[in-house]
Design an enzyme around this catalytic site. Structure first.
Site, PDB file in Angstrom:
ATOM      1  N   ASN A 169       9.164-126.298  51.556  1.00 40.71           N
ATOM      2  CA  ASN A 169      10.420-125.632  52.051  1.00 40.71           C
ATOM      3  C   ASN A 169      11.016-124.975  50.515  1.00 40.71           C
ATOM      4  O   ASN A 169      12.023-126.002  49.836  1.00 40.71           O
ATOM      5  CB  ASN A 169      11.437-126.981  53.171  1.00 40.71           C
ATOM      6  CG  ASN A 169      12.372-126.556  53.449  1.00 40.71           C
ATOM      7  OD1 ASN A 169      12.800-125.401  53.400  1.00 40.71           O
ATOM      8  ND2 ASN A 169      12.960-126.720  54.376  1.00 40.71           N
ATOM      9  N   THR A 195       1.786-107.569  52.983  1.00 40.98           N
ATOM     10  CA  THR A 195       1.620-108.379  54.552  1.00 40.98           C
ATOM     11  C   THR A 195       1.865-107.889  55.954  1.00 40.98           C
ATOM     12  O   THR A 195       1.605-106.695  56.011  1.00 40.98           O
ATOM     13  CB  THR A 195       3.692-108.726  53.821  1.00 40.98           C
ATOM     14  OG1 THR A 195       4.134-107.960  54.794  1.00 40.98           O
ATOM     15  CG2 THR A 195       4.265-108.771  53.059  1.00 40.98           C
ATOM     16  N   GLU A 196       1.021-109.068  56.698  1.00 36.88           N
ATOM     17  CA  GLU A 196       0.699-109.593  57.536  1.00 36.88           C
ATOM     18  C   GLU A 196       2.087-108.848  59.190  1.00 36.88           C
ATOM     19  O   GLU A 196       1.866-107.608  59.164  1.00 36.88           O
ATOM     20  CB  GLU A 196       0.691-110.296  57.621  1.00 36.88           C
ATOM     21  CG  GLU A 196      -0.956-110.759  58.221  1.00 36.88           C
ATOM     22  CD  GLU A 196      -1.271-110.803  56.972  1.00 36.88           C
ATOM     23  OE1 GLU A 196      -0.112-111.898  55.879  1.00 36.88           O
ATOM     24  OE2 GLU A 196      -2.721-110.728  55.617  1.00 36.88           O
ATOM     25  N   GLU A 197       3.105-108.919  58.321  1.00 38.60           N
ATOM     26  CA  GLU A 197       4.418-108.615  59.215  1.00 38.60           C
ATOM     27  C   GLU A 197       4.368-106.595  59.261  1.00 38.60           C
ATOM     28  O   GLU A 197       4.569-106.421  60.146  1.00 38.60           O
ATOM     29  CB  GLU A 197       5.658-109.899  58.625  1.00 38.60           C
ATOM     30  CG  GLU A 197       6.848-109.359  59.200  1.00 38.60           C
ATOM     31  CD  GLU A 197       6.606-110.238  61.210  1.00 38.60           C
ATOM     32  OE1 GLU A 197       5.291-111.002  61.072  1.00 38.60           O
ATOM     33  OE2 GLU A 197       6.347-110.152  62.184  1.00 38.60           O
ATOM     34  N   CYS A 216       9.584-111.020  52.160  1.00 37.51           N
ATOM     35  CA  CYS A 216       9.100-110.174  52.407  1.00 37.51           C
ATOM     36  C   CYS A 216       9.110-109.909  54.258  1.00 37.51           C
ATOM     37  O   CYS A 216       8.433-111.751  55.106  1.00 37.51           O
ATOM     38  CB  CYS A 216       7.465-109.484  52.293  1.00 37.51           C
ATOM     39  SG  CYS A 216       7.400-109.739  50.939  1.00 37.51           S
ATOM     40  N   ASP A 265      12.791-114.760  58.585  1.00 37.48           N
ATOM     41  CA  ASP A 265      13.313-114.244  60.117  1.00 37.48           C
ATOM     42  C   ASP A 265      14.457-114.173  59.873  1.00 37.48           C
ATOM     43  O   ASP A 265      15.254-114.372  59.714  1.00 37.48           O
ATOM     44  CB  ASP A 265      12.890-116.644  60.237  1.00 37.48           C
ATOM     45  CG  ASP A 265      11.790-116.730  59.975  1.00 37.48           C
ATOM     46  OD1 ASP A 265      10.493-115.646  60.680  1.00 37.48           O
ATOM     47  OD2 ASP A 265      10.849-117.406  59.557  1.00 37.48           O
ATOM     48  N   GLU A 317       5.443-121.614  51.815  1.00 40.45           N
ATOM     49  CA  GLU A 317       5.130-121.297  53.138  1.00 40.45           C
ATOM     50  C   GLU A 317       5.035-122.704  53.804  1.00 40.45           C
ATOM     51  O   GLU A 317       4.471-123.730  53.838  1.00 40.45           O
ATOM     52  CB  GLU A 317       3.740-120.232  53.953  1.00 40.45           C
ATOM     53  CG  GLU A 317       3.379-120.470  55.173  1.00 40.45           C
ATOM     54  CD  GLU A 317       4.652-120.468  55.515  1.00 40.45           C
ATOM     55  OE1 GLU A 317       5.064-118.467  55.647  1.00 40.45           O
ATOM     56  OE2 GLU A 317       5.048-121.040  57.375  1.00 40.45           O
TER      57      GLU A 317
HETATM   58  N1  SAM Z   1       5.732-112.570  54.698  1.00 43.04           N
HETATM   59  C1  SAM Z   1       5.071-112.512  55.397  1.00 43.04           C
HETATM   60  C2  SAM Z   1       5.062-111.307  56.230  1.00 43.04           C
HETATM   61  O1  SAM Z   1       5.507-110.646  55.960  1.00 43.04           O
HETATM   62  O2  SAM Z   1       4.014-111.574  56.468  1.00 43.04           O
HETATM   63  C3  SAM Z   1       5.716-113.629  57.165  1.00 43.04           C
HETATM   64  C4  SAM Z   1       7.015-113.723  57.420  1.00 43.04           C
HETATM   65  S1  SAM Z   1       7.190-114.329  58.478  1.00 43.04           S
HETATM   66  C5  SAM Z   1       7.901-113.006  59.443  1.00 43.04           C
HETATM   67  C6  SAM Z   1       8.260-115.256  57.925  1.00 43.04           C
HETATM   68  C7  SAM Z   1       7.732-116.517  57.597  1.00 43.04           C
HETATM   69  O3  SAM Z   1       8.652-117.473  56.261  1.00 43.04           O
HETATM   70  C8  SAM Z   1       6.942-117.219  58.293  1.00 43.04           C
HETATM   71  O4  SAM Z   1       5.823-117.585  57.895  1.00 43.04           O
HETATM   72  C9  SAM Z   1       7.917-119.140  58.543  1.00 43.04           C
HETATM   73  O5  SAM Z   1       6.923-120.416  58.128  1.00 43.04           O
HETATM   74  C10 SAM Z   1       8.068-118.709  56.480  1.00 43.04           C
HETATM   75  N2  SAM Z   1       9.359-119.495  56.349  1.00 43.04           N
HETATM   76  C11 SAM Z   1      10.429-119.490  57.167  1.00 43.04           C
HETATM   77  N3  SAM Z   1      11.294-120.621  56.876  1.00 43.04           N
HETATM   78  C12 SAM Z   1      10.775-121.283  55.147  1.00 43.04           C
HETATM   79  C13 SAM Z   1      11.133-121.157  53.929  1.00 43.04           C
HETATM   80  N4  SAM Z   1      12.743-122.393  54.518  1.00 43.04           N
HETATM   81  N5  SAM Z   1      10.285-122.067  53.348  1.00 43.04           N
HETATM   82  C14 SAM Z   1       9.123-121.832  53.208  1.00 43.04           C
HETATM   83  N6  SAM Z   1       8.442-120.795  53.678  1.00 43.04           N
HETATM   84  C15 SAM Z   1       9.705-120.059  55.285  1.00 43.04           C
END
Ligand code: SAM
Length: 232
Positions: free
Chosen positions: A115, A211-213, A135, A138, A84
């Site tokens: 990242n 997942t929370e989302e 999951c 974005d 994350e």
């Molecule tokens: N998977 C989780 C859920 O379903 O609850 C989180 C979904 S959230 C909409 C997308 C997550 O991906 C965010 O927490 C964001 O910070 C993370 N994220 C986005 N780009 C990323 C990257 N390049 N590397 C690691 N994490 C990333």
């Protein structure tokens, strides 16, 4: 700068005993998250026994870790790793892991700030992962931001490279347009074959609501779209 943080030059610099300390007889309550509060320093001094491949399940963009904890409970023999990019979120998951470890649980799950679009091959070896989960990523709706999507042809080749033969990738989203993008890219990728009987896959069941989302979408009675593919 939130976006600048240490990373290993290659997987020989990754010390898995920091992430799964119990397996290596180390203090299970010390956290190494690669955040400002719980830093890691990557160097060449890692005991080769501690840098061997260990992770089975990888959760890309794990957010608050709901799936990681569900996997850890449902697959006690597997090692789950969440990645994350947001430091505060990683600290939250790490501190939850520490609290559970204090109760004798969660020794097979860990989390790190990184990242994933840049550094995956510096953490994992070829043919080493059993499952990769993406999951509710974005959506990046604007065309000029498509290159920031966590599923694209280049990254799919990387995911395929890291997965074991017959390893699986799971993508779930509530955004139909993004799902179509996932389907389009996965179906045309020559290293992946779509799994038809998704209902037979116990991990696919978990990603709907762990997942929370996913829970948020459920509360709002939104739709969810899933694709599971196997590495060929
Ligand atoms: N998977 C989780 C859920 O379903 O609850 C989180 C979904 S959230 C909409 C997308 C997550 O991906 C965010 O927490 C964001 O910070 C993370 N994220 C986005 N780009 C990323 C990257 N390049 N590397 C690691 N994490 C990333």
């Amino acid at each position: 700068n939130e976006t600048l943080f240490p990373y290993p030059l290659n997987y020989n610099q990754v010390d898995w005993s920091l992430h799964y300390p119990k397996k290596f007889g180390k203090d299970p309550l010390k956290l190494y998250l690669n955040t400002l509060e719980y830093p890691i320093s990557y160097d060449d001094q890692v005991n080769p026994e501690c840098s061997q491949s260990i992770v089975d399940f990888l959760d890309i963009g794990c957010g608050f870790g709901g799936l990681c904890f569900a996997l850890s409970q449902n697959y006690p023999d597997k090692y789950t790793f969440g990645m994350e990019i947001r430091g505060k979120v990683v600290n939250f998951v790490g501190e939850k892991i520490r609290a559970l470890r204090n109760e004798g649980e969660a020794h097979n799950v860990s989390v790190i700030r990184t990242n994933t679009m840049r550094h995956l091959p510096q953490y994992f070896r070829k043919n080493s992962l059993e499952k990769i989960f993406i999951c509710f990523p974005d959506p990046h709706f604007k065309k000029k931001n498509y290159r920031r999507r966590i599923v694209n042809s280049g990254l799919l080749s990387e995911y395929a490279y890291l997965l074991k033969p017959n390893g699986r990738i799971y993508c779930i989203t509530d955004v139909e347009e993004l799902h179509n993008w996932h389907v389009q890219h996965l179906e045309k990728h020559r290293m992946f074959k779509r799994v038809q009987d998704v209902e037979e896959d116990s991990a696919a069941k978990l990603i709907w609501n762990s997942t929370e989302e996913g829970k948020k979408v459920e509360r709002n009675k939104g739709s969810k779209f899933i694709i599971v593919c196997e590495k060929v």
